[in-house]
Design a protein around this motif. Structure first.
Motif, PDB file in Angstrom:
ATOM      1  N   GLN A   1      30.328  28.857 -16.568  1.00  0.00           N
ATOM      2  CA  GLN A   1      29.361  29.030 -15.487  1.00  0.00           C
ATOM      3  C   GLN A   1      27.972  28.562 -15.918  1.00  0.00           C
ATOM      4  O   GLN A   1      27.243  27.958 -15.125  1.00  0.00           O
ATOM      5  N   TRP A   2      27.598  28.849 -17.162  1.00  0.00           N
ATOM      6  CA  TRP A   2      26.297  28.369 -17.642  1.00  0.00           C
ATOM      7  C   TRP A   2      26.253  26.850 -17.654  1.00  0.00           C
ATOM      8  O   TRP A   2      25.279  26.245 -17.199  1.00  0.00           O
TER       9      TRP A   2
ATOM     10  N   ASP B   1      31.760  32.999 -18.546  1.00  0.00           N
ATOM     11  CA  ASP B   1      30.312  32.982 -18.806  1.00  0.00           C
ATOM     12  C   ASP B   1      29.875  31.638 -19.379  1.00  0.00           C
ATOM     13  O   ASP B   1      28.821  31.098 -19.014  1.00  0.00           O
ATOM     14  N   ILE B   2      30.671  31.089 -20.297  1.00  0.00           N
ATOM     15  CA  ILE B   2      30.341  29.801 -20.911  1.00  0.00           C
ATOM     16  C   ILE B   2      30.396  28.680 -19.883  1.00  0.00           C
ATOM     17  O   ILE B   2      29.465  27.864 -19.766  1.00  0.00           O
TER      18      ILE B   2
ATOM     19  N   ARG C   1      25.918  25.465 -14.166  1.00  0.00           N
ATOM     20  CA  ARG C   1      24.569  25.636 -13.607  1.00  0.00           C
ATOM     21  C   ARG C   1      23.574  24.661 -14.224  1.00  0.00           C
ATOM     22  O   ARG C   1      22.755  24.076 -13.511  1.00  0.00           O
ATOM     23  N   GLN C   2      23.627  24.506 -15.539  1.00  0.00           N
ATOM     24  CA  GLN C   2      22.592  23.750 -16.237  1.00  0.00           C
ATOM     25  C   GLN C   2      22.926  22.271 -16.415  1.00  0.00           C
ATOM     26  O   GLN C   2      22.024  21.439 -16.407  1.00  0.00           O
TER      27      GLN C   2
ATOM     28  N   ALA D   1      26.221  32.531 -22.445  1.00  0.00           N
ATOM     29  CA  ALA D   1      25.249  31.472 -22.184  1.00  0.00           C
ATOM     30  C   ALA D   1      24.670  30.927 -23.479  1.00  0.00           C
ATOM     31  O   ALA D   1      24.501  29.711 -23.644  1.00  0.00           O
TER      32      ALA D   1
ATOM     33  N   ALA E   1      27.263  28.803 -25.178  1.00  0.00           N
ATOM     34  CA  ALA E   1      27.389  27.515 -24.499  1.00  0.00           C
ATOM     35  C   ALA E   1      26.257  26.574 -24.894  1.00  0.00           C
ATOM     36  O   ALA E   1      26.482  25.377 -25.145  1.00  0.00           O
TER      37      ALA E   1
ATOM     38  N   PHE F   1      17.200  28.712 -18.985  1.00  0.00           N
ATOM     39  CA  PHE F   1      17.523  30.133 -19.025  1.00  0.00           C
ATOM     40  C   PHE F   1      16.617  30.945 -18.103  1.00  0.00           C
ATOM     41  O   PHE F   1      16.861  32.112 -17.863  1.00  0.00           O
TER      42      PHE F   1
ATOM     43  N   ASN G   1      26.280  38.427 -19.389  1.00  0.00           N
ATOM     44  CA  ASN G   1      26.613  37.002 -19.538  1.00  0.00           C
ATOM     45  C   ASN G   1      25.690  36.241 -20.476  1.00  0.00           C
ATOM     46  O   ASN G   1      25.889  35.048 -20.710  1.00  0.00           O
ATOM     47  N   LEU G   2      24.676  36.902 -21.042  1.00  0.00           N
ATOM     48  CA  LEU G   2      23.766  36.204 -21.953  1.00  0.00           C
ATOM     49  C   LEU G   2      24.495  35.726 -23.203  1.00  0.00           C
ATOM     50  O   LEU G   2      24.220  34.630 -23.702  1.00  0.00           O
TER      51      LEU G   2
END
Length: 389
Positions: free
Chosen positions: A97-98, A94-95, A101-102, A61, A64, A361, A57-58
């Motif tokens: 979800q990042w 993945d995009i 979270r952030q 991320a 994003a 991160f 998923n990096l």
């Protein structure tokens, strides 16, 4: 004989030889039987090839983080992030979800759109993105986007390399270009044996497995004006001095459909960035002496093959993106080419900024290190893929 091979065979018997564009379109996108319409996985260890998304998923991320920076820098609010060709929806997950979270508050003001013409793919993506139901919209194509266009980012990852290509070949004795088509071995006429001269991807009847029909290459009826027109539109400069040096059988794999798509995307963008990540060449690189047989190839079970006519629907078909043509197409639509860089350069710059700004991160763990090395090292994905912005 597979259902798809039978369909292609029947079409050839009914209408005669077909263009390779048609063959590749059926092999990859024929409903239910095309390669990208199969239920079986095509990406990852159990599939036929790896992508940056399959590494972890990096990748999503980092994208994003970059997309957020771009839209903030241009004060675009609300913003649309438009992904074309989302495959199974993992990159979108993945995009999003990042961002959740952030920057959870920003998720409410982001419009994530997916361009996907395949109902089968749309269903898979919707299942993968169920946790973001109501936050993602699907469109059948660029033509279906709202009339006000896009303000934000339009992007694709390994999409344009899978658009069907036109195979043009140089005939030195006759000093003309012709187009390669596909026919059946048992329908080919014995006259003009040179019409079936082997080229990259040649597939003889003996190369087929089981009861598969013998698809072979054949010259299509000459249309020199059209061939030269496509080469010119692709931005390839071939003066008489260069043509005199081209070896017999020199092949160009051109993709008018990819250029047309890029032009439509450029027209749809009102503010922001248009980006693609893919493997490809510039015009100068396409004309290098070592590239006499074009860039078309097949992948199956992580093995490369020139036998692109074998087992349609059972192997991936792909050709390198022509970045010079895309850049010129975007510029004609009013965009400015900002960069054409290797994926390693693009992601390293983003990662450096993300960690220097402590952007959520976290610690640089061994797992992240492995992902980053796979994405950026030349022997992995770092040099093979390029980013056009």
């Amino acid at each position: 004989m597979t259902e798809l091979a039978q369909r292609i065979s029947d079409e050839i018997r009914a209408r005669g030889a077909i263009s390779f564009v048609r063959f590749m379109d059926l092999a990859l996108y024929c409903p239910e039987t095309g390669y990208y319409q199969r239920a079986e996985p095509v990406i990852g260890g159990s599939g036929d090839y790896y992508t940056s998304v399959s590494v972890g998923n990096l990748f999503g991320a980092l994208l994003a983080f970059q997309f957020r920076q771009w839209t903030h820098a241009q004060a675009i609010h609300p913003a649309q992030w438009v992904e074309a060709g989302a495959h199974d929806g993992q990159l979108a997950a993945d995009i999003l979800q990042w961002l959740r979270r952030q920057h959870p508050a920003e998720l409410d003001h982001l419009e994530y759109w997916i361009i996907e013409p395949s109902p089968y793919r749309q269903a898979r993506q919707q299942a993968r993105l169920e946790e973001f139901a109501g936050r993602v919209r699907w469109f059948d194509g660029l033509h279906a986007l709202p009339s006000q266009g896009v303000r934000g980012v339009i992007f694709s990852n390994e999409l344009l390399d899978a658009f069907p290509v036109l195979r043009l070949c140089w005939d030195t004795p006759r000093r003309l270009w012709f187009e390669w088509g596909v026919t059946l071995a048992d329908t080919a006429t014995p006259r003009e044996p040179e019409r079936r001269r082997p080229v990259a991807g040649e597939c003889s009847p003996q190369a087929q497995n089981g009861d598969e029909p013998g698809f072979i290459w054949t010259r299509l009826p000459a249309d020199q004006q059209r061939c030269v027109g496509e080469i010119t539109k692709a931005g390839l400069e071939l003066p008489p001095e260069l043509l005199a040096l081209l070896p017999d059988g020199f092949t160009l794999d051109l993709c008018p459909e990819a250029a047309a798509w890029w032009g439509q995307a450029a027209q749809a963008l009102r503010a922001g960035k248009l980006l693609t990540i893919d493997y490809g060449f510039t015009a100068e690189e396409l004309l290098r002496p070592e590239r006499t047989r074009g860039t078309l190839r097949a992948y199956r079970q992580h093995q490369y093959s020139d036998d692109v006519l074998a087992s349609p629907g059972q192997q991936d078909l792909t050709a390198h993106v022509h970045f010079t043509q895309l850049a010129r197409t975007g510029e004609l639509a009013g965009l400015q080419t900002e960069a054409l860089v290797q994926q390693s350069q693009f992601l390293t710059r983003i990662a450096g900024q993300a960690w220097s700004e402590n952007s959520g991160f976290g610690a640089w763990t061994p797992a992240l290190t492995r992902q980053f090395h796979t994405l950026t090292r030349p022997e992995h994905l770092g040099r093979a893929f390029r980013v056009l912005i």
